[in-house]
Design an enzyme around this catalytic site. Structure first.
Site, PDB file in Angstrom:
ATOM      1  N   SER A 125       0.796  -1.003   0.160  1.00 42.52           N
ATOM      2  CA  SER A 125      -0.122   0.004  -0.231  1.00 42.52           C
ATOM      3  C   SER A 125       0.895   1.247   0.095  1.00 42.52           C
ATOM      4  O   SER A 125       2.124   1.201   0.031  1.00 42.52           O
ATOM      5  CB  SER A 125      -0.819  -0.089   1.221  1.00 42.52           C
ATOM      6  OG  SER A 125      -0.126   0.294   2.399  1.00 42.52           O
ATOM      7  N   LYS A 126       0.303   2.170  -0.208  1.00 42.69           N
ATOM      8  CA  LYS A 126       0.675   3.584  -0.428  1.00 42.69           C
ATOM      9  C   LYS A 126       1.910   3.904   1.148  1.00 42.69           C
ATOM     10  O   LYS A 126       3.026   4.726   0.560  1.00 42.69           O
ATOM     11  CB  LYS A 126      -0.065   4.780  -0.404  1.00 42.69           C
ATOM     12  CG  LYS A 126      -0.370   5.304  -1.570  1.00 42.69           C
ATOM     13  CD  LYS A 126      -1.260   6.529  -1.624  1.00 42.69           C
ATOM     14  CE  LYS A 126      -2.278   6.565  -2.868  1.00 42.69           C
ATOM     15  NZ  LYS A 126      -3.348   7.449  -2.380  1.00 42.69           N
TER      16      LYS A 126
END
Ligand code: GLU
Length: 479
Positions: free
Chosen positions: A256-257
């Site tokens: 994820s980011k």
């Protein structure tokens, strides 16, 4: 029957690296079997719609070389590949299920549904729509249902999931899957605003578009039993399903980011070559059955098979990708790379960036970098005359060897760059005349002319800078 697969992104953001891999696997599978791959935009959830996301995703797929036989970008036609343009079709299909008794109307308000969930939570049971206790066609009867509909009461259409039997299908990656009916929720098919849910639109389109294999990320696994039931409800044969494993961070959390770059555009900005990125992501979750690692997209197409896709999540190794990019950089055509680097160089205002110089500089320096754009920094002493400030080590070394520096400055009159031999000879003669070892001049000469203590072959470097500029640097060096 010829293979037809689809990549079905939702335009809720930019293209994620995991989505690139899903698209790639679809592409490879289709092309391996001489089939077709379709791009379909699933924009049924209007609340999560992001303006421009579809265009961005299409552009990134194109950049990566994943192409489609049908879809909104092909021939500029927005065709039947954007779900928001097909809402009537999904409504008609929901009606067909109402007519054959596999779907039903439900009229519950948000408050009623909340209360139901609270009751279930208090009783320690998993939340699911309680068909027998809520306000729907079953509990209200057909007459009351018709009256409510005629009154314009808010309603949804739900799938009537058979509670007492199992749903079975075979996943081409995960094997046989069995889910008990009572574990599956009576999924909403049509929302109260008349929009279809993902499930309805997805199944209707996969059927109408004659999709033979659904290859998608593991996160969709819980949806599949619902889809199998929907195919059954319509009386259609389901496609084959293959759920590909998640991409994970090193700590095995979902990529994820928060952990770094996850959008394809991030990788592009960072300077990854599309060939390297595609090669690397193909290997995240699939292996060729050998230790080979380098594949063009054509070679991947030849080799790809779903039975070599793993079940376990695939850890995304940024360092390995970086290494792979460097390998690709070394093998790529220098002239083509030069064209790509040119805009970066001209943006920086470098004056000496004719294509030949740039290509030759790339050839000279690419062994030392992971990314093409790094050459813009590395080659500053070739592309321009404003040299980087001396770093402390280089400055100290020049100071300690001031006598040699002075000898180097004396090369102004005799430096010969007409060939590698002539260069060596001119330095040698000058050194002998000054009473120093010829070899001892090389390092200070490099430092004076490039402000760096390491670099590629000195003669080639200086020849690229050119005699005139070298002499000017020697003459003006204040040391
Ligand atoms: N629209 C879904 C997504 O955003 C597609 C899932 C599927 O392939 O069925 O990934």
């Amino acid at each position: 029957m010829s293979v037809r697969v689809r990549f079905a992104p939702s335009p809720t953001g930019f293209l994620h690296i995991g989505s690139l891999r899903t698209a790639l696997y679809n592409y490879l599978f289709a092309k391996h079997h001489g089939g077709q791959v379709i791009l379909r935009i699933e924009d049924t959830d209007r609340t999560r719609f992001v303006q421009g996301a579809m265009e961005e995703q299409i552009a990134m797929l194109e950049w990566a070389g994943v192409t489609f036989d049908e879809g909104p970008h092909v021939g500029g036609s927005y065709g039947p590949y954007i779900q928001s343009e097909r809402f009537d079709l999904y409504r008609e299909h929901a009606q067909a299920l109402l007519a054959n008794g596999t779907a039903y109307y439900a009229f519950d308000t948000a408050e009623e549904l909340d209360a139901m969930r609270a009751r279930q939570q208090a009783a320690g049971i998993a939340p699911r729509y309680d068909r027998s206790a809520m306000r729907n066609q079953y509990t209200l009867g057909d007459q009351e249902t018709a009256r409510l509909l005629a009154d314009g009461a808010h309603h949804v259409i739900r799938l009537a999931v058979p509670l007492t039997r199992d749903v079975r299908y075979t996943d081409l990656v995960r094997g046989d899957v069995v889910v008990q009916g009572r574990e599956i929720d009576d999924q909403i098919l049509l929302k109260s605003d008349g929009f279809p849910t993902y499930h309805l639109a997805n199944v209707v389109d996969d059927h109408l578009m004659a999709i033979t294999h659904v290859i998608r990320a593991e996160e969709w696994l819980p949806s599949t039993p619902k889809h199998v039931l929907l195919y059954e409800a319509f009386g259609w044969t389901p496609p084959e399903f293959a759920h590909v494993p998640l991409l994970l961070n090193a700590d095995r959390s979902k990529m994820s980011k928060r952990h770094g770059d996850v959008m394809v555009s991030d990788f592009r900005k960072r300077g990854y070559m599309p060939e390297a990125l595609v090669n690397y992501v193909a290997l995240c979750g699939w292996n060729p059955g050998t230790t080979e690692e380098f594949f063009t997209i054509g070679e991947l197409t030849e080799r790809f098979a779903l039975d070599r896709v793993h079940k376990a999540g695939a850890v995304f190794d940024y360092r390995k990708l970086e290494w792979m990019n460097a390998e690709y950089l070394r093998k790529a055509d220098a002239a083509l790379l030069a064209e790509q680097l040119l805009p970066v160089l001209s943006e920086r205002g470098y004056p000496f960036i004719d294509l030949d110089t740039v290509a030759a500089t790339i050839t000279l320096l690419r062994e030392r970098v992971h990314f093409l754009a790094d050459i813009a920094d590395f080659g500053d002493y070739i592309f321009g005359d404003t040299l980087a400030a001396l770093d402390a080590d280089v400055e100290a070394s020049l100071r300690a060897n001031d006598a040699l520096v002075q000898v180097c400055k004396g090369l102004v009159g005799t430096l010969d760059l007409s060939s590698s031999e002539a260069f060596k000879a001119s330095v040698e003669q000058h050194a002998v005349a000054a009473g120093v070892k010829p070899g001892s001049l090389m390092k200070p000469l490099r430092m004076v002319l490039t402000h760096r203590d390491v670099g590629a072959d000195l003669y080639t470097t200086l020849a690229l800078i050119g005699k005139e500029r070298c002499i000017a640097r020697l003459a003006s060096f204040a040391g």
